[in-house]
Design a protein around this motif. Structure first.
Motif, PDB file in Angstrom:
ATOM      1  N   THR A 152       0.797  -1.227   0.000  1.00  0.00           N
ATOM      2  CA  THR A 152       0.000   0.000   0.000  1.00  0.00           C
ATOM      3  C   THR A 152       0.831   1.279   0.000  1.00  0.00           C
ATOM      4  O   THR A 152       0.282   2.364  -0.202  1.00  0.00           O
ATOM      5  N   PHE A 153       2.145   1.186   0.229  1.00  0.00           N
ATOM      6  CA  PHE A 153       2.978   2.394   0.262  1.00  0.00           C
ATOM      7  C   PHE A 153       3.863   2.539  -0.966  1.00  0.00           C
ATOM      8  O   PHE A 153       4.186   3.656  -1.358  1.00  0.00           O
ATOM      9  N   ALA A 154       4.287   1.422  -1.553  1.00  0.00           N
ATOM     10  CA  ALA A 154       5.271   1.549  -2.632  1.00  0.00           C
ATOM     11  C   ALA A 154       5.173   0.414  -3.644  1.00  0.00           C
ATOM     12  O   ALA A 154       6.189  -0.099  -4.100  1.00  0.00           O
ATOM     13  N   TYR A 190       3.594   5.419  -4.107  1.00  0.00           N
ATOM     14  CA  TYR A 190       4.458   6.114  -3.139  1.00  0.00           C
ATOM     15  C   TYR A 190       4.119   7.608  -3.089  1.00  0.00           C
ATOM     16  O   TYR A 190       4.019   8.200  -2.016  1.00  0.00           O
ATOM     17  N   ALA A 191       3.955   8.208  -4.260  1.00  0.00           N
ATOM     18  CA  ALA A 191       3.612   9.633  -4.304  1.00  0.00           C
ATOM     19  C   ALA A 191       2.260   9.877  -3.633  1.00  0.00           C
ATOM     20  O   ALA A 191       2.065  10.880  -2.950  1.00  0.00           O
ATOM     21  N   GLY A 197       5.083   5.273   8.451  1.00  0.00           N
ATOM     22  CA  GLY A 197       5.787   4.131   7.888  1.00  0.00           C
ATOM     23  C   GLY A 197       6.947   4.543   7.012  1.00  0.00           C
ATOM     24  O   GLY A 197       8.027   3.935   7.067  1.00  0.00           O
ATOM     25  N   LEU A 198       6.774   5.576   6.191  1.00  0.00           N
ATOM     26  CA  LEU A 198       7.844   6.012   5.304  1.00  0.00           C
ATOM     27  C   LEU A 198       9.004   6.590   6.088  1.00  0.00           C
ATOM     28  O   LEU A 198      10.169   6.436   5.706  1.00  0.00           O
ATOM     29  N   PHE A 252       4.057  -5.186   4.532  1.00  0.00           N
ATOM     30  CA  PHE A 252       4.925  -4.842   3.408  1.00  0.00           C
ATOM     31  C   PHE A 252       5.246  -6.130   2.662  1.00  0.00           C
ATOM     32  O   PHE A 252       5.408  -7.185   3.275  1.00  0.00           O
ATOM     33  N   ILE A 253       5.373  -6.032   1.347  1.00  0.00           N
ATOM     34  CA  ILE A 253       5.885  -7.161   0.587  1.00  0.00           C
ATOM     35  C   ILE A 253       7.342  -6.860   0.282  1.00  0.00           C
ATOM     36  O   ILE A 253       7.688  -5.855  -0.333  1.00  0.00           O
TER      37      ILE A 253
END
Length: 523
Positions: free
Chosen positions: A74-76, A82-83, A217-218, A309-310
């Motif tokens: 979901t983050f990258a 990511y943006a 998280g980032l 995260f994967i």
């Protein structure tokens, strides 16, 4: 503009509205089916086509069904995802990170928050199933020995100064009230906190955050200097303070809108077996001895969402997160802290897990500056950089062919390559081991100065005007679409005289015989 996400759920909703999230409604087994399905997009899709996944009907191999669901990648999953997590345009990512690193914003304490909707303590931890009551997926089915927390933000405080650290370290589910902690190097900030607690003869309090707003998280996966609070960096990414609340059983503060908070203590004198687990190196990591968290409380939202995260085999969500974050952090370090204004940018490589190899691009470095940058970058994070290369500004680090070109024609191995030792080993199966050993104390690195040692002749491509004219003709002829690698055209690199220019100008005018006659006359 203020940060638009109040919690992880609102962020997922925004991803879905933007067409960046795939919602899976059919039943899926978290132990055998969930991660393999998401893994396929990292093996078979271009980066710009990858998306986040949300599974709302999750079961496991014991037949359990879980409320809430699992959100992964979901983050990258891609740069666009990511943006979206930063609420920024693709061309603003660097500026947002530089703002956050240069102007952190400390959090604001609130009386309570959604993460307190359910509070489990004492015997309730056992009867509820504790940490195992949530659908933590198995990341590498067929090889991992348990589900692991893959996107936990471990919150600790320095036992001496009280300063906060928020870091992402994997956690093995060992029991309703037990979670293993794996730190791959002893310079991880939580490892420093553990050593200090051990010297003081006390346990280290910890809170594990699952499912916070993306900025947390980032910031958690970033390599900020020791003593700098990732909460402040998260606030800098958002452009506003993060709301936090006090924990129930430990003296720590956690993001108020988190999905799940796991509170506990770590006895720094107690280690036990942990692993194996699929690592970002692309290989299984072996069994190690690691600390373990004794859980004292769990608080969570109703029907909580589990975020994962994967990672494991590159490229992955974790490698893209590290790539974007590390590139901005190292550029800032070299330009500002080391006063190397000649540094243009730093490029990390996902297939090297963004730990083993990176390239520093420099604009007209003065003699010795390339080595200064190489040594500084190697020492900034002792476990980072097995191969570090400095190149000139005209080399595109995203084009590995350009790196090979620079290595081939701008270096002499006897003078431009240096081997250093004393690096911290990092999840590298190539490390030599003595019989009976499971780890080594020291790794090595190769520093390569691939910047031009002097002026060079021009690159052997047609000049710009001729290549631009050729592009127009190509399009007019209806030939296949081009994906041009830089450089498109030739350019000068210092070793070129007015006579050379005049002769080239005569050649394209058809007057090259004049040049031949003149050269013949020189004898």
């Amino acid at each position: 503009m203020s940060y638009p996400y109040n919690d992880f759920r609102q962020y997922l909703h925004s991803l879905e509205e933007a067409g960046l999230l795939i919602r899976v409604k059919e039943e899926i087994n978290k132990d055998t089916e969930l991660v393999p399905l998401v893994r396929l997009q990292f093996r078979g899709l271009p980066e710009d086509q990858r998306k986040a996944f949300y599974f709302e009907n999750v079961t496991d191999s014991r037949g359990r069904h879980f409320p809430g669901g699992v959100a992964i990648a979901t983050f990258a999953a891609s740069r666009s995802v990511y943006a979206h997590a930063l609420a920024a345009n693709l061309d603003q990512l660097g500026a947002v990170w530089q703002r956050a690193l240069g102007a952190p914003i400390e959090p604001v304490l609130r009386e309570t928050g959604p993460c307190k909707e359910v509070i489990l303590r004492d015997t309730e931890l056992e009867t509820s199933g504790g940490v195992d009551a949530f659908p933590h997926p198995i990341s590498t089915p067929g090889f991992d020995n348990a589900p692991y927390l893959t996107s936990p933000y471990w919150v600790t405080r320095d036992p001496e100064t009280g300063s906060y650290n928020v870091g992402t370290y994997r956690g093995m589910i060992k029991g309703p009230r037990l979670v293993g902690l794996q730190m791959d190097t002893p310079n991880q900030h939580i490892a420093i906190h553990l050593r200090k607690a051990k010297l003081l003869g006390r346990k280290l309090e910890v809170a594990i955050v699952l499912g916070a707003v993306p900025a947390v998280g980032l910031a958690s996966v970033q390599k900020v200097p020791f003593g700098v609070s990732e909460y402040g960096v998260a606030g800098g990414l958002m452009g506003q303070p993060l709301d936090v609340v006090n924990c129930e059983t430990v003296d720590l503060q956690v993001p108020a809108t988190s999905e799940i908070i796991i509170e506990g203590v770590i006895d720094p004198t107690h280690l036990e077996p942990e692993g194996p687990f699929g690592e970002a190196s692309g290989y299984m990591g072996g069994r190690t001895t690691s600390p373990v968290v004794e859980i004292t409380a769990i608080t969570h939202r109703k029907d909580p969402l589990v975020q994962a995260f994967i990672s494991e085999f590159p490229p992955s969500e974790s490698t893209l997160m590290r790539k974007i974050g590390f590139e901005n952090l190292y550029q800032r370090f070299l330009r500002d802290s080391c006063n190397l204004s000649s540094v243009v940018d730093v490029t990390f490589y996902e297939m090297a897990t963004c730990n083993m190899m990176f390239v520093i691009r420099m604009r007209n470095p003065s003699p010795g500056q390339a080595w200064q940058a190489l040594y500084a970058a190697s020492g900034y994070e002792a476990s980072m950089g097995k191969y570090i290369i400095a190149v000139d500004e005209d080399i595109d680090p995203s084009d590995f062919g350009a790196i090979v070109w620079a290595l081939s024609f701008r270096t002499q191995p006897a003078s431009d390559v240096r081997l250093i030792t004393g690096k911290l080993p990092r999840l590298d199966p190539s490390m030599p081991l003595e019989p009976g050993q499971t780890a080594t104390a020291s790794a090595s690195a190769l520093l390569i100065d691939a910047t031009r040692p002097r002026d060079y002749p021009p690159t052997s491509l047609p000049a710009t005007e001729y290549m631009q004219a050729a592009l127009k003709r190509w399009e007019r002829l209806g030939l296949p679409p081009l994906h041009i690698n830089e450089p498109l055209a030739g350019y000068e690199l210092g070793e070129w005289t007015n006579e050379n220019r005049e002769e080239a100008a005569l050649a394209v005018l058809g007057r090259y015989l004049e040049t031949g006659a003149r050269l013949h006359g020189r004898g």
